[in-house]
Design an enzyme around this catalytic site. Structure first.
Site, PDB file in Angstrom:
ATOM      1  N   ASP A 198       0.756  -1.269   0.023  1.00  0.00           N
ATOM      2  CA  ASP A 198      -0.061   0.056  -0.128  1.00  0.00           C
ATOM      3  C   ASP A 198       0.883   1.214   0.051  1.00  0.00           C
ATOM      4  O   ASP A 198       1.101   1.807   1.149  1.00  0.00           O
ATOM      5  CB  ASP A 198      -0.951  -0.074   1.274  1.00  0.00           C
ATOM      6  CG  ASP A 198      -2.072   1.072   1.235  1.00  0.00           C
ATOM      7  OD1 ASP A 198      -1.828   1.824   0.306  1.00  0.00           O
ATOM      8  OD2 ASP A 198      -2.445   1.415   2.070  1.00  0.00           O
ATOM      9  N   TYR A 211      -9.446   9.996  -6.114  1.00  0.00           N
ATOM     10  CA  TYR A 211      -8.240  10.042  -6.556  1.00  0.00           C
ATOM     11  C   TYR A 211      -8.204  10.683  -8.065  1.00  0.00           C
ATOM     12  O   TYR A 211      -9.257  10.106  -8.704  1.00  0.00           O
ATOM     13  CB  TYR A 211      -7.550   8.497  -6.876  1.00  0.00           C
ATOM     14  CG  TYR A 211      -7.146   7.912  -5.331  1.00  0.00           C
ATOM     15  CD1 TYR A 211      -6.689   8.798  -4.489  1.00  0.00           C
ATOM     16  CD2 TYR A 211      -7.519   6.447  -5.177  1.00  0.00           C
ATOM     17  CE1 TYR A 211      -6.442   7.995  -3.269  1.00  0.00           C
ATOM     18  CE2 TYR A 211      -7.016   5.940  -4.077  1.00  0.00           C
ATOM     19  CZ  TYR A 211      -6.403   6.689  -3.123  1.00  0.00           C
ATOM     20  OH  TYR A 211      -5.949   6.167  -1.962  1.00  0.00           O
TER      21      TYR A 211
HETATM   22  N1  SPM Z   1      -4.374   3.324   2.518  1.00  0.00           N
HETATM   23  C1  SPM Z   1      -4.707   4.303   1.823  1.00  0.00           C
HETATM   24  C2  SPM Z   1      -3.153   4.723   1.322  1.00  0.00           C
HETATM   25  C3  SPM Z   1      -3.180   5.078  -0.159  1.00  0.00           C
HETATM   26  N2  SPM Z   1      -1.844   5.030  -1.023  1.00  0.00           N
HETATM   27  C4  SPM Z   1      -2.336   5.055  -2.225  1.00  0.00           C
HETATM   28  C5  SPM Z   1      -2.426   6.367  -2.728  1.00  0.00           C
HETATM   29  C6  SPM Z   1      -1.914   6.650  -4.202  1.00  0.00           C
HETATM   30  C7  SPM Z   1      -2.699   8.029  -4.504  1.00  0.00           C
HETATM   31  N3  SPM Z   1      -1.965   8.499  -5.833  1.00  0.00           N
HETATM   32  C8  SPM Z   1      -2.869   8.584  -6.985  1.00  0.00           C
HETATM   33  C9  SPM Z   1      -2.105   9.204  -8.258  1.00  0.00           C
HETATM   34  C10 SPM Z   1      -2.329  10.620  -8.147  1.00  0.00           C
HETATM   35  N4  SPM Z   1      -1.082  11.069  -7.655  1.00  0.00           N
END
Ligand code: SPM
Length: 276
Positions: free
Chosen positions: A152, A220
Site C-alpha cells: 500500500d 483520486y
Molecule cells: N491506505 C491508503 C493509502 C493510499 N495509498 C495510495 C495512494 C495513491 C494515490 N495516488 C494516486 C495518483 C495521483 N497522484
C-alpha cells in the site's frame, strides 16, 4: 479553503473546513483536513491518500482481492499502509494468524491515531505487529514466510520509490510462500500509464499469473486507481473463496462479482498490463 492535489499535469480540488494536522517528517509532509463533502482527508506530500467518503473502495479491494484469491492466508504482510485502512479490512478475516505491517514513517500512524479513528482502528487487532522501517529492507529479512503481501504505497518519487523496483519485487517474492499472492497499489491507467506498465512488466517477469483490477475512487485524480495482483499459484482474477456471510455483511464495495469483473481492462490498456 479549497485544497488541490496538483501533480502529473492534473488537479483534484476538495473544499475543506479546517486543518487538523500539518507535520513535516524526515520522509514527507502530512496534512489532515476536515472537509465539506468527503469527511476527513489525508495528504502526504500534497497527494491525497484517502478521504472518509470513498476510502472503503480502495482498502477493500487492496485487502480482499488477494485474501480471497488465496485458499488459506495465514500470514499477511502490509508494506506502507500506515493509515491503518488496509489493516482494518484484513482484520475482518478469521484466517490470518499473523498480520505484520512495515511502515517507514511512524508519524503517519500517530497522526491517524489522533485524528482519524475510523482508519486507525485497523491497528487494534491483536494479530497486528507494527514494524517501523523501510519495506524494501524488511522483505529481505524473511524467506518463504508470507501467504499474502499487500504493498500500500504512496506514488513513486517520495518514500515509496523503492517499492516500484524490480529488485524489491524479487526480494518480496522470496519472502512469500509458494503460491503466495501479492497485491500492490498500481496507479491509474489514465494518469500514470508508464507506472502501470512498469509494475506489470516487473510482476509479469516474476509471477505466472497476474491481473490489474480497476477501483472507482472519486477522490483520486481521474476517479480510478488500480490494484496489481499476482501469484505463481493460481489465476488471481477469480476468487478461490466467496466472502462468508459475516464478512460480506461488513463490506461496501467488494463482492465476488466485483472480483471477477474488476480485472477486465479497456482495450487501450491491454498492452500496459501485458508488458514484459
Ligand atoms: N491506505 C491508503 C493509502 C493510499 N495509498 C495510495 C495512494 C495513491 C494515490 N495516488 C494516486 C495518483 C495521483 N497522484
Amino acid at each position: 479553503m479549497w485544497v488541490t492535489e496538483a501533480a502529473d499535469g492534473f488537479g483534484l480540488t476538495v473544499e475543506t473546513t479546517r486543518q487538523l494536522c500539518h507535520k513535516v517528517t524526515p520522509y514527507q509532509t502530512i496534512d489532515i483536513y476536515d472537509t465539506v463533502k468527503v469527511g476527513k482527508m489525508m495528504l502526504l506530500d500534497g497527494i491525497i491518500q484517502f478521504t472518509e467518503y470513498d476510502e472503503f473502495a480502495y482498502q477493500e479491494m487492496m485487502a480482499h482481492l488477494p485474501l480471497l484469491a488465496h485458499p488459506a492466508p495465514r500470514r499477511v504482510l502490509v508494506i506502507g499502509g500506515g493509515d491503518g485502512g488496509v489493516l482494518r479490512e484484513i482484520a475482518k478475516h478469521p484466517e490470518p494468524v499473523v498480520i505484520d505491517i512495515c511502515e517507514i514513517d511512524r508519524e503517519v500512524i500517530d497522526s491517524v491515531r489522533e485524528f482519524v479513528p475510523s482508519m486507525a482502528c485497523g491497528f487494534d487487532d491483536p494479530r497486528v505487529t507494527v514494524h517501523i522501517g523501510d519495506g524494501s529492507e524488511f522483505v529481505r529479512t524473511r524467506e518463504s514466510w508470507y501467504d499474502v503481501v499487500i504493498v500500500d504505497s504512496t506514488d513513486p518519487g517520495g518514500p515509496g520509490e523503492a517499492l516500484f523496483n524490480a529488485a524489491f519485487y524479487a526480494d518480496l517474492k522470496r519472502a512469500m510462500t509458494p503460491g503466495g499472492v501479492v497485491a500492490s497499489q498500481a496507479e491509474s491507467i489514465y494518469l500514470l500509464p508508464d507506472i502501470v506498465r512498469r509494475l506489470c512488466a516487473i510482476t509479469n517477469q516474476l509471477f505466472r499469473y497476474g491481473g490489474y483490477a480497476t477501483v472507482l475512487v472519486p477522490t483520486y485524480p481521474t476517479g480510478t486507481i488500480g490494484v496489481r495482483v499476482a501469484s505463481d499459484g493460481r489465476d488471481v482474477t477469480v476468487p478461490v473463496r466467496e466472502p462468508s456471510p459475516e464478512l460480506a455483511a461488513q463490506l461496501r464495495y467488494y463482492t465476488g462479482a466485483i472480483h471477477r469483473s474488476a480485472f477486465a481492462v479497456p482495450k487501450f490498456a491491454e498492452p500496459l498490463i501485458a508488458a514484459r
